[in-house]
Design a protein around this motif. Structure first.
Motif, PDB file in Angstrom:
ATOM      1  N   ASN A 207      11.106  -0.244  -7.498  1.00 16.13           N
ATOM      2  CA  ASN A 207       9.661  -0.036  -7.452  1.00 16.13           C
ATOM      3  C   ASN A 207       8.915  -1.340  -7.183  1.00 16.13           C
TER       4      ASN A 207
ATOM      5  N   ARG B 107       0.841  -1.202   0.000  1.00 13.13           N
ATOM      6  CA  ARG B 107       0.000   0.000   0.000  1.00 13.13           C
ATOM      7  C   ARG B 107       0.878   1.256   0.000  1.00 13.13           C
TER       8      ARG B 107
ATOM      9  N   LYS C  89       6.271  17.548 -13.561  1.00 19.55           N
ATOM     10  CA  LYS C  89       5.921  16.593 -12.526  1.00 19.55           C
ATOM     11  C   LYS C  89       6.942  15.446 -12.500  1.00 19.55           C
TER      12      LYS C  89
ATOM     13  N   SER D 256       2.533   1.583  -3.601  1.00 17.80           N
ATOM     14  CA  SER D 256       1.604   2.038  -4.633  1.00 17.80           C
ATOM     15  C   SER D 256       1.167   3.477  -4.405  1.00 17.80           C
ATOM     16  N   SER D 257       1.010   3.891  -3.140  1.00 17.78           N
ATOM     17  CA  SER D 257       0.625   5.274  -2.850  1.00 17.78           C
ATOM     18  C   SER D 257       1.714   6.249  -3.297  1.00 17.78           C
TER      19      SER D 257
ATOM     20  N   GLU E  97       3.960   5.584  -5.659  1.00 24.92           N
ATOM     21  CA  GLU E  97       4.069   5.483  -7.123  1.00 24.92           C
ATOM     22  C   GLU E  97       3.067   6.404  -7.819  1.00 24.92           C
ATOM     23  N   THR E  98       1.883   6.567  -7.245  1.00 26.39           N
ATOM     24  CA  THR E  98       0.850   7.391  -7.879  1.00 26.39           C
ATOM     25  C   THR E  98       1.018   8.874  -7.571  1.00 26.39           C
ATOM     26  N   SER E  99       2.024   9.234  -6.792  1.00 26.18           N
ATOM     27  CA  SER E  99       2.240  10.642  -6.434  1.00 26.18           C
ATOM     28  C   SER E  99       3.303  11.257  -7.342  1.00 26.18           C
ATOM     29  N   SER E 100       3.493  12.549  -7.197  1.00 26.91           N
ATOM     30  CA  SER E 100       4.520  13.251  -7.977  1.00 26.91           C
ATOM     31  C   SER E 100       4.933  14.506  -7.212  1.00 26.91           C
TER      32      SER E 100
ATOM     33  N   THR F 287       9.156   6.716  -7.070  1.00 29.88           N
ATOM     34  CA  THR F 287       8.954   5.307  -6.724  1.00 29.88           C
ATOM     35  C   THR F 287       9.955   4.940  -5.629  1.00 29.88           C
TER      36      THR F 287
ATOM     37  N   LYS G   4       7.850  11.854 -11.144  1.00 28.33           N
ATOM     38  CA  LYS G   4       7.256  10.661 -10.567  1.00 28.33           C
ATOM     39  C   LYS G   4       8.209  10.074  -9.526  1.00 28.33           C
TER      40      LYS G   4
END
Length: 429
Positions: free
Chosen positions: A421, A366, A382, A369-370, A372-375, A386, A384
């Motif tokens: 990642n 969790r 932006k 993945s949280s 990974e979806t941020s930037s 990981t 990314k």
């Protein structure tokens, strides 16, 4: 007149005396450039730094200390004066108390724009003594500073309240009839994660003769306050253990001020995560609790992927934002009783009390993945983020903090070798 030859002999003699002083000095002396590159160090410095030397060797002071004191590089780069003391007696915790408790005192002096002199001293014994004195001071403080705003009550061997003074009613709002037969949970606030903590504190008091700490309490009318408590063991004339006496006093105002100071001493200045030294203090307590009550503990090690590329491409300020973002996201994923600490550079460690390996993997995924979806915003672009994650949980072969950290670090290494990642459990290979 003094000849040139005599002048040269005098200079050479002074130089030899200086080298002799460095060689025989009881403290570590290191001369570096502003970026930490070492051009001179004495034997004591080599001895003190050797436990931290990795495959690259002892070439750069800041890189050698990065795993235990990443803030030193920032302290140097942010020092704008042409010369002077950058830091004085800054403590570097090389290992936890459980692993020997090695602590170095570090003083860095800027001689000029090209030269830094670092003085390293082993203060491990001093720190251990200070720790014992703080425990004694806490006990004395509870005795000598109780003047008016205090409460005294008695507890049975099992921790049940069996005596209740008028001062206790004034402090808590509960009458004697409401308090007798209950426990300190009547007015001390404990989270679900701390269900066993009161029993643990009573055990500490029974083993040591007394125990002192601050509790968050709630008055019967509903408002919260902080109370300093000292729990002392009661014994009969034949030295038979018969219960406890507890003394409470309201320290709310002092607690607010001390919490501000505690944040400065226990938090990483950049990210707000727990710093390395405080992590070891917390971990010692959690492992004592886990061993006492047969609870599990899991450790997550995570490392920001390609962090050097971020710093090289967008600069250190953006790299700092990446680290702060990782901690902020983690705090949103983790429970109140979990701990995230900055372990060094871009590496973080998470301690998960009462979490087994299956649950730890769920939390780790969790978290991954949280992130990974941020930037992170880098001037309109932006970036990314990981992370690679290693997970290890307590079992018969991994029962100490050192073993768990080593296992989680090994799992993290495998996560990186698999392409980054991702999450790797130490038990999966």
């Amino acid at each position: 007149m003094i000849s040139d030859e005599q002048d040269n002999d005098s200079i050479e003699s002074e130089y030899e005396a200086l080298l002799s002083f460095m060689y025989l000095s009881p403290v570590g002396l290191v001369r570096t450039d502003p970026y930490g590159k070492i051009d001179m160090l004495n034997p004591m410095a080599t001895q003190l730094l050797m436990p931290l030397v990795k495959s690259l060797g002892l070439e750069n002071l800041f890189e050698t200390l990065a795993s235990v004191a990443p803030e030193l590089r920032n302290l140097v780069t942010s020092f704008r004066e042409s010369c002077g003391s950058i830091c004085v007696n800054h403590r570097v915790h090389v290992s936890s108390a459980a692993d020997g408790g090695i602590v170095l005192s570090c003083t860095i002096v800027k001689v000029n724009d090209e030269v830094l002199i670092t003085v390293l001293t082993d203060v491990s014994c001093q720190v251990a003594t200070e720790r014992r004195l703080r425990q004694t001071d806490s006990w004395l403080d509870a005795i000598y500073t109780i003047v008016n705003d205090f409460a005294v009550l008695g507890l049975t061997k099992q921790g049940v309240i069996n005596s209740w003074s008028p001062s206790a009613e004034r402090l808590t709002g509960y009458t004697e009839s409401e308090a007798i037969g209950g426990t300190l949970r009547r007015f001390c606030s404990f989270t679900d994660l701390d269900v066993d903590v009161l029993d643990e504190h009573l055990t500490f008091a029974r083993e040591e003769g007394w125990y002192s700490r601050d509790y968050l309490c709630q008055h019967k009318s509903g408002y919260d306050f902080f109370a300093q408590a000292m729990i002392a063991v009661l014994r009969e004339e034949d030295d038979e253990f018969s219960g406890y006496t507890a003394v409470f006093r309201d320290v709310t105002e002092r607690k607010v001020s001390s919490d501000n100071l505690a944040n400065l001493l226990t938090k990483d200045h950049l990210t707000g995560a727990v710093n390395r030294a405080h992590f070891f203090n917390l971990a010692e307590k959690e492992f004592a609790r886990a061993n006492r009550y047969q609870h599990s503990i899991s450790i997550i090690m995570l490392d920001a992927d390609h962090f050097k590329h971020v710093n090289d491409s967008w600069g250190h300020p953006i790299g700092d934002e990446v680290l702060k973002s990782i901690v902020k996201i983690a705090e949103g994923v983790l429970r109140a009783g979990d701990t995230i600490a900055r372990f060094g550079g871009e590496e973080f460690v998470v301690m998960l009390p009462k979490i087994n390996s299956v649950e730890a993997l769920v939390i780790a995924e969790r978290l991954r993945s949280s992130i990974e979806t941020s930037s992170v915003d880098a001037g309109g672009e932006k970036i990314k983020i990981t992370v690679s994650i290693g997970v290890a949980s307590m079992n018969d072969s991994r029962s100490t903090l050192k073993q768990l950290l080593t296992s989680a670090d090994s799992a993290l290494y495998h996560a990186k070798s698999k392409g980054r990642n991702c999450v790797v459990d130490i038990d999966d290979f």
